[in-house]
Design a protein around this motif. Structure first.
Motif, mmCIF file in Angstrom:
data_model
loop_
_atom_site.group_PDB
_atom_site.id
_atom_site.type_symbol
_atom_site.label_atom_id
_atom_site.label_comp_id
_atom_site.label_asym_id
_atom_site.label_seq_id
_atom_site.Cartn_x
_atom_site.Cartn_y
_atom_site.Cartn_z
ATOM 1 N N GLY A 121 0.820 -1.212 0.000
ATOM 2 C CA GLY A 121 0.000 0.000 0.000
ATOM 3 C C GLY A 121 0.851 1.257 0.000
ATOM 4 N N SER A 122 1.911 1.250 0.825
ATOM 5 C CA SER A 122 2.819 2.408 0.870
ATOM 6 C C SER A 122 3.529 2.593 -0.463
ATOM 7 C CB SER A 122 3.856 2.215 1.984
ATOM 8 O OG SER A 122 3.237 2.151 3.245
ATOM 9 N N CYS A 123 3.925 1.476 -1.058
ATOM 10 C CA CYS A 123 4.609 1.514 -2.356
ATOM 11 C C CYS A 123 3.696 2.088 -3.435
ATOM 12 C CB CYS A 123 5.067 0.105 -2.723
ATOM 13 S SG CYS A 123 6.100 0.031 -4.193
ATOM 14 N N ARG A 124 2.429 1.703 -3.415
ATOM 15 C CA ARG A 124 1.484 2.222 -4.399
ATOM 16 C C ARG A 124 1.235 3.710 -4.207
ATOM 17 N NH1 ARG A 124 -2.619 -2.992 -4.283
ATOM 18 N NH2 ARG A 124 -1.528 -4.191 -5.906
ATOM 19 N N ASN A 125 1.202 4.148 -2.952
ATOM 20 C CA ASN A 125 1.049 5.582 -2.692
ATOM 21 C C ASN A 125 2.239 6.364 -3.236
ATOM 22 O OD1 ASN A 125 -1.464 5.594 -1.460
ATOM 23 N ND2 ASN A 125 -0.631 5.229 0.581
ATOM 24 N N LEU A 126 3.443 5.800 -3.054
ATOM 25 C CA LEU A 126 4.643 6.432 -3.601
ATOM 26 C C LEU A 126 4.560 6.506 -5.117
ATOM 27 C CD1 LEU A 126 7.500 4.818 -1.457
ATOM 28 C CD2 LEU A 126 6.839 7.226 -1.483
ATOM 29 N N ALA A 127 4.107 5.413 -5.726
ATOM 30 C CA ALA A 127 3.996 5.359 -7.183
ATOM 31 C C ALA A 127 2.994 6.402 -7.686
ATOM 32 C CB ALA A 127 3.572 3.959 -7.628
ATOM 33 N N ARG A 128 1.857 6.544 -6.967
ATOM 34 C CA ARG A 128 0.851 7.531 -7.370
ATOM 35 C C ARG A 128 1.384 8.949 -7.234
ATOM 36 N NH1 ARG A 128 -3.266 3.738 -5.519
ATOM 37 N NH2 ARG A 128 -2.890 4.321 -3.352
ATOM 38 N N GLY A 129 2.211 9.169 -6.192
ATOM 39 C CA GLY A 129 2.807 10.490 -6.019
ATOM 40 C C GLY A 129 3.804 10.820 -7.115
ATOM 41 N N LEU A 130 4.567 9.817 -7.533
ATOM 42 C CA LEU A 130 5.552 10.035 -8.583
ATOM 43 C C LEU A 130 4.895 10.185 -9.948
ATOM 44 C CD1 LEU A 130 8.227 7.414 -7.452
ATOM 45 C CD2 LEU A 130 8.568 9.886 -7.579
ATOM 46 N N HIS A 131 3.855 9.414 -10.174
ATOM 47 C CA HIS A 131 3.179 9.427 -11.478
ATOM 48 C C HIS A 131 1.675 9.313 -11.274
ATOM 49 C CE1 HIS A 131 2.171 8.839 -15.593
ATOM 50 N NE2 HIS A 131 1.902 7.560 -15.485
ATOM 51 N N PRO A 132 0.973 10.463 -11.158
ATOM 52 C CA PRO A 132 -0.480 10.444 -10.911
ATOM 53 C C PRO A 132 -1.271 9.943 -12.116
ATOM 54 C CG PRO A 132 0.262 12.675 -11.325
ATOM 55 C CD PRO A 132 1.491 11.833 -11.281
ATOM 56 N N VAL A 133 -1.511 8.634 -12.161
ATOM 57 C CA VAL A 133 -2.221 8.030 -13.292
ATOM 58 C C VAL A 133 -3.615 8.627 -13.450
ATOM 59 C CG1 VAL A 133 -3.091 5.863 -14.253
ATOM 60 C CG2 VAL A 133 -0.928 5.889 -13.003
ATOM 61 N N THR A 134 -4.266 8.938 -12.334
ATOM 62 C CA THR A 134 -5.624 9.493 -12.366
ATOM 63 C C THR A 134 -5.684 10.797 -13.137
ATOM 64 O OG1 THR A 134 -6.025 8.505 -10.197
ATOM 65 C CG2 THR A 134 -7.586 10.171 -10.926
ATOM 66 N N LEU A 135 -4.596 11.543 -13.134
ATOM 67 C CA LEU A 135 -4.558 12.830 -13.826
ATOM 68 C C LEU A 135 -4.812 12.653 -15.322
ATOM 69 C CD1 LEU A 135 -3.986 15.862 -13.387
ATOM 70 C CD2 LEU A 135 -1.599 15.399 -13.919
ATOM 71 N N ALA A 136 -4.193 11.631 -15.894
ATOM 72 C CA ALA A 136 -4.355 11.389 -17.330
ATOM 73 C C ALA A 136 -5.680 10.693 -17.642
ATOM 74 C CB ALA A 136 -3.191 10.552 -17.847
ATOM 75 N N SER A 137 -6.120 9.834 -16.742
ATOM 76 C CA SER A 137 -7.317 9.034 -17.029
ATOM 77 C C SER A 137 -8.624 9.743 -16.680
ATOM 78 C CB SER A 137 -7.246 7.704 -16.266
ATOM 79 O OG SER A 137 -7.225 7.929 -14.861
ATOM 80 N N ALA A 138 -8.616 10.576 -15.625
ATOM 81 C CA ALA A 138 -9.872 11.188 -15.167
ATOM 82 C C ALA A 138 -9.821 12.707 -15.037
ATOM 83 C CB ALA A 138 -10.281 10.575 -13.823
ATOM 84 N N GLY A 139 -8.660 13.325 -15.239
ATOM 85 C CA GLY A 139 -8.574 14.775 -15.202
ATOM 86 C C GLY A 139 -8.088 15.338 -13.877
ATOM 87 N N LEU A 140 -7.839 16.645 -13.880
ATOM 88 C CA LEU A 140 -7.279 17.328 -12.722
ATOM 89 C C LEU A 140 -8.155 17.256 -11.471
ATOM 90 C CD1 LEU A 140 -5.005 19.037 -11.515
ATOM 91 C CD2 LEU A 140 -6.149 21.067 -12.418
ATOM 92 N N PRO A 141 -9.474 17.532 -11.550
ATOM 93 C CA PRO A 141 -10.291 17.457 -10.337
ATOM 94 C C PRO A 141 -10.220 16.096 -9.643
ATOM 95 C CG PRO A 141 -11.504 18.597 -12.050
ATOM 96 C CD PRO A 141 -10.271 18.027 -12.703
ATOM 97 N N ALA A 142 -10.279 15.017 -10.428
ATOM 98 C CA ALA A 142 -10.212 13.669 -9.845
ATOM 99 C C ALA A 142 -8.852 13.414 -9.215
ATOM 100 C CB ALA A 142 -10.499 12.622 -10.921
ATOM 101 N N ALA A 143 -7.788 13.895 -9.861
ATOM 102 C CA ALA A 143 -6.445 13.711 -9.321
ATOM 103 C C ALA A 143 -6.258 14.485 -8.014
ATOM 104 C CB ALA A 143 -5.399 14.146 -10.345
ATOM 105 N N LEU A 144 -6.808 15.702 -7.942
ATOM 106 C CA LEU A 144 -6.710 16.499 -6.716
ATOM 107 C C LEU A 144 -7.532 15.874 -5.592
ATOM 108 C CD1 LEU A 144 -6.889 20.136 -8.138
ATOM 109 C CD2 LEU A 144 -4.882 18.952 -7.226
ATOM 110 N N ALA A 145 -8.672 15.292 -5.943
ATOM 111 C CA ALA A 145 -9.485 14.594 -4.941
ATOM 112 C C ALA A 145 -8.727 13.390 -4.393
ATOM 113 C CB ALA A 145 -10.807 14.157 -5.559
ATOM 114 N N GLU A 146 -8.034 12.670 -5.263
ATOM 115 C CA GLU A 146 -7.232 11.524 -4.841
ATOM 116 C C GLU A 146 -6.077 11.976 -3.959
ATOM 117 O OE1 GLU A 146 -6.013 7.845 -7.391
ATOM 118 O OE2 GLU A 146 -4.334 9.253 -7.483
#
Length: 277
Positions: A121-146
């Motif tokens: 879980g910690s590793c996935r959080n690090l990965a999301r911080g380094l590369h916010p996949v949600t930003l490309a797939s769902a847009g800025l609002p969804a990425a900021l919510a995440e």
């Protein structure tokens, strides 16, 4: 991670070009005291070209950094997390076999998979911080919510759901990084307990605002802090205006205001009943 980025060939090439640009810029500034109109006009024209070259190099620098962050994030998610998952399964199976011979030892081994799962879980959080996949797939609002959901503090995100805001991918990424940096500073340096991330339209200009209830930003952070400089750097690259101000009653407000041309605003279409004829 910083060392890996610093040794990246693309990163080093752009940094070297920026250093050369800085030297030329300083030389032109020193020679700008000439009184001759033609020489002065020529110097101003060259300075404008150097400024444009510097901005282009800054964009390339940030692109090189983001590319390396994306690579590291994907490696963490696709490789390390998978390996850790396999280890958890193997240990869980081993714990069952050991329990037949030694129940207490089996119980101890049985606790390890849960710890490994936490590490995943910690590793996935690090990965999301380094590369916010949600930003490309769902847009800025969804990425900021995440982002708000995964920060270890009371973080809320608000945006005008009556408006659809379409940001260019590069612009959205820089805004996300500004918000991420501001939230990190609020938690790490200001001891904030409550943080609000806002995305709104003020005077027809998109505005990103991060407000916290921390102890405020000190003068040392304003003049020496890398985080603040990184935010200003990104805001400048996307043509935005970044302000950092103390809030009434305590805390800090970071605001990035963008020109209207950087986004497309349109109201959301109301949902229609497809069954109605």
């Amino acid at each position: 991670m910083k060392n890996e980025i610093a040794t990246n060939p693309a990163y080093r090439k752009v940094v070297a070009a920026l250093d050369d640009c800085e030297k030329r810029y300083d030389g032109l500034i020193k020679g700008a005291g000439a009184t001759d109109d033609l020489r002065l006009a020529s110097t101003v024209a060259i300075l404008k070209g150097e400024v444009e070259q510097r901005r282009r190099l800054e964009v390339e620098l940030l692109t090189a950094v983001e590319t390396e962050r994306q690579r590291i994030g994907q490696d963490l998610h696709d490789d390390l997390c998978q390996r850790l998952g396999a280890i958890a399964l193997l240990i869980g199976s081993l714990a069952k076999e050991v329990s037949v011979l030694d129940k207490k030892l089996g119980e101890k081994l049985g606790k390890i998979p849960a710890l490994v799962t936490e590490a995943i879980g910690s590793c996935r959080n690090l990965a999301r911080g380094l590369h916010p996949v949600t930003l490309a797939s769902a847009g800025l609002p969804a990425a900021l919510a995440e982002l708000a959901a995964r920060v270890p503090a009371d973080v809320k995100f608000h945006w005008p759901r009556s408006e659809r805001i379409d940001f260019e991918p590069t612009l959205a990424l820089h805004l996300y990084r500004i918000a991420e940096e501001a939230v990190t500073n609020a938690v790490k340096h200001a001891g904030a307990k409550s943080i609000t991330i806002g995305l709104a339209i003020l005077a027809r200009r998109p505005v990103l605002e991060i407000a916290d209830d921390g102890k405020g930003i000190g003068q040392k952070v304003k003049t020496e802090g890398m985080g603040l400089r990184n935010m200003e750097y990104r805001a400048n690259v996307i043509g935005g205006n970044l302000t950092v101000e103390a809030r009434k009653g305590g805390g800090t407000c970071v605001r990035c205001t963008l020109p209207l041309r950087k986004s497309v605003l349109r109201p959301l279409k109301p949902k229609t009943d497809s069954s109605a004829k």
